[in-house]
Scaffold this motif. Sequence first.
Motif, PDB file in Angstrom:
ATOM      1  N   VAL A 152      -4.348   4.150  -2.080  1.00  0.00           N
ATOM      2  CA  VAL A 152      -4.218   2.713  -1.870  1.00  0.00           C
ATOM      3  C   VAL A 152      -3.008   2.209  -2.655  1.00  0.00           C
ATOM      4  CG1 VAL A 152      -5.327   0.437  -2.075  1.00  0.00           C
ATOM      5  CG2 VAL A 152      -6.706   2.452  -1.507  1.00  0.00           C
ATOM      6  N   ALA A 157      -9.223   5.149  -2.158  1.00  0.00           N
ATOM      7  CA  ALA A 157     -10.449   4.896  -1.399  1.00  0.00           C
ATOM      8  C   ALA A 157     -11.051   6.255  -1.074  1.00  0.00           C
ATOM      9  CB  ALA A 157     -10.131   4.142  -0.110  1.00  0.00           C
ATOM     10  N   TYR A 189       0.827  -1.199   0.000  1.00  0.00           N
ATOM     11  CA  TYR A 189       0.000   0.000   0.000  1.00  0.00           C
ATOM     12  C   TYR A 189       0.861   1.248   0.000  1.00  0.00           C
ATOM     13  CZ  TYR A 189      -3.853  -3.079   1.411  1.00  0.00           C
ATOM     14  OH  TYR A 189      -4.795  -4.066   1.465  1.00  0.00           O
ATOM     15  N   ASN A 197     -17.956   2.254  -2.892  1.00  0.00           N
ATOM     16  CA  ASN A 197     -17.413   1.015  -3.448  1.00  0.00           C
ATOM     17  C   ASN A 197     -17.506   1.024  -4.954  1.00  0.00           C
ATOM     18  OD1 ASN A 197     -16.389  -0.183  -1.206  1.00  0.00           O
ATOM     19  ND2 ASN A 197     -18.053  -1.596  -0.892  1.00  0.00           N
ATOM     20  N   GLN A 199      -9.123  -1.231  -0.290  1.00  0.00           N
ATOM     21  CA  GLN A 199      -9.613   0.102   0.067  1.00  0.00           C
ATOM     22  C   GLN A 199     -10.037   0.139   1.531  1.00  0.00           C
ATOM     23  OE1 GLN A 199     -12.518   0.130  -3.116  1.00  0.00           O
ATOM     24  NE2 GLN A 199     -11.440   1.815  -4.138  1.00  0.00           N
TER      25      GLN A 199
END
Length: 195
Positions: free
Chosen positions: A63, A69, A38, A128, A157
């Motif tokens: 991310v 995210a 990450y 999402n 995320q």
Amino acid sequence: WNTQKSRPTWPAEKFIEGARPYREHFRRDGIGAFDAPYLPLNPRTRKIGETDRWEAWDVVLDVWPDVFAWGVIVVPKGIAAGERRPVVVVQHGRNGLPRETIDRHVSFYNDFGAALADRGFVVFAPHNLYRGEDRYRWLSRKANTVKATLFSFIIAQHDQILRWLETLPNVDGHRIAFYGLSYGGETAVRVPPPI
């Protein structure tokens, strides 16, 4: 099956530790996981709403390169210095947006994120990838070719979201719940086990 009025109980720690390899197996072989490290969180926020009980901000977190995210955090007013509150992650359904769970008066959400913030919970409503009917399905099919799924991205995320939430001075990182409706309910079933 039995007719006894009580049964013995055991400490949760043994179950939690015993479930660890199954959770990792589910993440790797069921959902699919990427080995890419990450990026640093690099949070960016902007205030988007306020009532007499809470304030809300858009939040964007890194991310991976070209993957981020984002969502909305709702923080109750009047949290005392040093006080840490539980968080409820409220997940929208397919083709939804985070604010629909907070202040858009969508009938099937009934602003349940705002209702939780009114009761004193910190609320995070993530966005999402299941938006744009064909577009997210293309991503899912491409991910399948490398033994991954749409939820491989979503879990990454959510990993970053949890890391960020735990850095906040008013959040109790040991008390985070997850609730979603429709496809958000599916997310609430798939995301917590491997994290």
